[in-house]
Design a protein around this motif. Structure first.
Motif, PDB file in Angstrom:
ATOM      1  N   GLU A 122      -6.135   2.418  -5.153  1.00  0.00           N
ATOM      2  CA  GLU A 122      -6.473   1.035  -5.496  1.00  0.00           C
ATOM      3  C   GLU A 122      -5.427   0.067  -4.963  1.00  0.00           C
ATOM      4  OE1 GLU A 122      -7.583  -1.631  -9.481  1.00  0.00           O
ATOM      5  OE2 GLU A 122      -7.218   0.532  -9.664  1.00  0.00           O
ATOM      6  N   ALA A 123      -4.149   0.454  -5.060  1.00  0.00           N
ATOM      7  CA  ALA A 123      -3.087  -0.401  -4.541  1.00  0.00           C
ATOM      8  C   ALA A 123      -3.222  -0.573  -3.029  1.00  0.00           C
ATOM      9  CB  ALA A 123      -1.723   0.198  -4.884  1.00  0.00           C
ATOM     10  N   GLN A 124      -3.570   0.503  -2.341  1.00  0.00           N
ATOM     11  CA  GLN A 124      -3.757   0.440  -0.900  1.00  0.00           C
ATOM     12  C   GLN A 124      -4.957  -0.445  -0.547  1.00  0.00           C
ATOM     13  OE1 GLN A 124      -1.806   2.184   1.699  1.00  0.00           O
ATOM     14  NE2 GLN A 124      -2.870   0.535   2.756  1.00  0.00           N
ATOM     15  N   ARG A 125      -6.047  -0.255  -1.284  1.00  0.00           N
ATOM     16  CA  ARG A 125      -7.273  -1.009  -1.006  1.00  0.00           C
ATOM     17  C   ARG A 125      -7.108  -2.501  -1.309  1.00  0.00           C
ATOM     18  NH1 ARG A 125     -10.510   0.915  -4.857  1.00  0.00           N
ATOM     19  NH2 ARG A 125     -10.223  -0.932  -6.151  1.00  0.00           N
ATOM     20  N   ASP A 126      -6.534  -2.816  -2.463  1.00  0.00           N
ATOM     21  CA  ASP A 126      -6.489  -4.212  -2.904  1.00  0.00           C
ATOM     22  C   ASP A 126      -5.314  -5.000  -2.333  1.00  0.00           C
ATOM     23  OD1 ASP A 126      -8.694  -3.538  -4.360  1.00  0.00           O
ATOM     24  OD2 ASP A 126      -7.722  -3.578  -6.319  1.00  0.00           O
ATOM     25  N   TYR A 127      -4.184  -4.313  -2.091  1.00  0.00           N
ATOM     26  CA  TYR A 127      -2.985  -5.039  -1.685  1.00  0.00           C
ATOM     27  C   TYR A 127      -2.415  -4.590  -0.343  1.00  0.00           C
ATOM     28  CZ  TYR A 127      -3.233  -6.631  -6.498  1.00  0.00           C
ATOM     29  OH  TYR A 127      -3.659  -7.182  -7.675  1.00  0.00           O
ATOM     30  N   GLY A 128      -2.920  -3.470   0.181  1.00  0.00           N
ATOM     31  CA  GLY A 128      -2.560  -3.080   1.529  1.00  0.00           C
ATOM     32  C   GLY A 128      -1.251  -2.370   1.702  1.00  0.00           C
ATOM     33  N   PHE A 129      -0.705  -1.766   0.655  1.00  0.00           N
ATOM     34  CA  PHE A 129       0.498  -0.972   0.853  1.00  0.00           C
ATOM     35  C   PHE A 129       0.477   0.281  -0.013  1.00  0.00           C
ATOM     36  CE2 PHE A 129       1.917  -2.524  -3.155  1.00  0.00           C
ATOM     37  CZ  PHE A 129       1.786  -3.902  -3.148  1.00  0.00           C
ATOM     38  N   ALA A 130       1.247   1.285   0.438  1.00  0.00           N
ATOM     39  CA  ALA A 130       1.326   2.562  -0.276  1.00  0.00           C
ATOM     40  C   ALA A 130       2.415   2.483  -1.337  1.00  0.00           C
ATOM     41  CB  ALA A 130       1.617   3.689   0.712  1.00  0.00           C
ATOM     42  N   LEU A 131       2.168   3.092  -2.470  1.00  0.00           N
ATOM     43  CA  LEU A 131       3.187   3.174  -3.512  1.00  0.00           C
ATOM     44  C   LEU A 131       4.222   4.226  -3.139  1.00  0.00           C
ATOM     45  CD1 LEU A 131       0.944   2.995  -6.714  1.00  0.00           C
ATOM     46  CD2 LEU A 131       2.220   1.136  -5.615  1.00  0.00           C
TER      47      LEU A 131
END
Length: 423
Positions: free
Chosen positions: A356-365
């Motif tokens: 979700e973080a990748q999809r919505d904000y464009g970066f990997a945790l």
């Protein structure tokens, strides 16, 4: 499934709908409908990614789950709990509630004259004028004759186990007394907090939208105080600690204001005000202050680092502590501004969904450690971060690095030799 009582359908099984549907299913035959087949599969397997319903409670529930609207035809009561966000221009996005109204229209059996209740946050007039009109048009139905309307604003606070749907006072409203008493019986069976019969549907809609606008304005004042105190090198947390010794001081904290309620609902109220020819100065001033807070924090941290870009670790991305909800996270404002200033930003969060973080904000945790950073920013007060000790925090910093504490969660830690910044 319980045999007696009205047959209920809850439309939308997110943070609001799922806990409500599970609670209702203890008393009434209840179906939970969500158009996301993946969400239904997840819940059927006993997992709730929102963490609002424990796996054992979900497994034991008599709630029937479906992604097929046809399974929900002919119910006595439809409760709509879909999101009502804002668009890129901060205007109300009622697409989901309109789509849900049309779906319900196709399920209504006029012979049963069902009640359609909306829990989604809206400005006064939406339930009757917009949603009711959509149901009439989509289903060739007549309100009052073929179906009736009600409104009961949701009060779910993600991660809050004290103020759950089974304990809060439920505001209810209907287009006639019969609907009101029907809702009193249904919601009254669910919550120990009782029900409050609002004077009208519009009054209930208004109550909901001002609840979060009030919080937003109070937090905005705290953020402005924090900015003023920063100019004289005084921590707002020290100011608040002293002020809170007064018996009637209101306990609001400064910080990043996001999520699906406080960061959104004031725009619904201001939209209505402007449509009516009233300029909502206080509401928009508060919203503007809070919307700018992330960039203000980033600018102060950049100054703290001598205007030199470096490596940054941001701890926390969800919109509040101890929940996995990434919707409308305002931590992203800090991140984007730091990136614009040239910093290399990594982000960690123990609760956020990586996809979700990748999809919505464009970066990997990223994982916390063993890398070291020029700046470590505590943005969200997750328990995992609150429990970090001085040794662990110091180990994340390069020599001369800065530890930034937005939430004031490490104020009591002794960190000799570490450059520290806080609101």
């Amino acid at each position: 499934m319980i045999a007696g009582g009205p047959h209920i359908v809850v439309v939308g099984l997110g943070y609001v709908g799922l806990p409500l549907a599970v609670a209702l299913a203890r008393h009434f035959p209840t179906i939970g409908l969500d158009i996301d087949a993946g969400r239904i599969a997840e819940l059927t397997s006993g997992h709730d990614r929102t963490r609002e319903v424990a796996p054992n409670l979900l497994a034991a529930s008599l709630l029937r789950l479906t992604a097929e609207a046809i399974d929900c035809a002919g119910a006595d009561l439809y409760i709509v709990t879909v999101p009502t966000p804002v668009d890129a221009d901060n205007q109300p996005d009622l697409g989901a509630v309109i789509a849900a109204s049309r779906t319900v229209a196709g399920l209504i059996d006029p012979a049963k004259r069902p009640t359609v209740v909306f829990e989604s946050t809206v400005y006064p007039g939406v339930t009757e004028q917009l949603c009711g009109g959509e149901i009439e048009q989509a289903g060739s139905l007549r309100r009052g004759r073929d179906f009736r309307l009600g409104y009961s604003p949701e009060r779910i606070n993600p991660g809050d186990r004290e103020h759950s749907v089974e304990r809060i006072t439920k505001v209810i409203a209907g287009e006639d007394d019969e609907v009101v008493e029907q809702l009193a019986a249904v919601y009254g069976a669910v919550t120990s907090g009782g029900v409050y019969r609002a004077a009208s549907i519009k009054a209930a809609e208004g109550a909901k939208v001002i609840e979060n606008a009030q919080r937003d304005i109070n937090i905005a004042f705290m953020n402005e105080v924090a900015q003023i105190m920063a100019k004289i090198d005084v921590s707002v947390w020290d100011v608040l600690a002293a002020a809170r010794t007064k018996w009637n001081f209101l306990p609001f904290d400064p910080g990043l204001v996001g999520g699906h309620c406080i960061g959104v609902d004031p725009y619904y109220l201001s939209h209505l005000a402007q449509r009516l020819g009233h300029e909502p100065h206080v509401i928009l001033a508060g919203r503007g202050t809070n919307d700018r807070m992330g960039a203000w924090i980033a600018d102060r941290l950049h100054e703290r680092r001598g205007g030199q870009a470096g490596s940054v670790l941001v701890l926390g991305l969800t919109f509040k502590e101890n929940v996995p909800d990434l919707r409308n996270s305002r931590t992203i404002d800090v991140i984007r501004r730091l990136e614009a200033l040239g910093h290399r930003v990594s982000v960690a969060d123990p609760l956020a969904d990586a996809d979700e973080a990748q999809r919505d904000y464009g970066f990997a945790l990223t994982a916390v450690g063993p890398a070291r950073y020029d700046l470590v920013l505590g943005a969200v007060g997750h328990k995992e971060y609150r429990d970090m000790d001085a040794r662990h925090l110091a180990a994340l910093l390069t020599e001369g690095g800065t530890l930034a504490d937005v939430k004031g969660i490490w104020r009591s830690l002794d960190l000799p030799g570490v450059d520290r910044w806080s609101l």
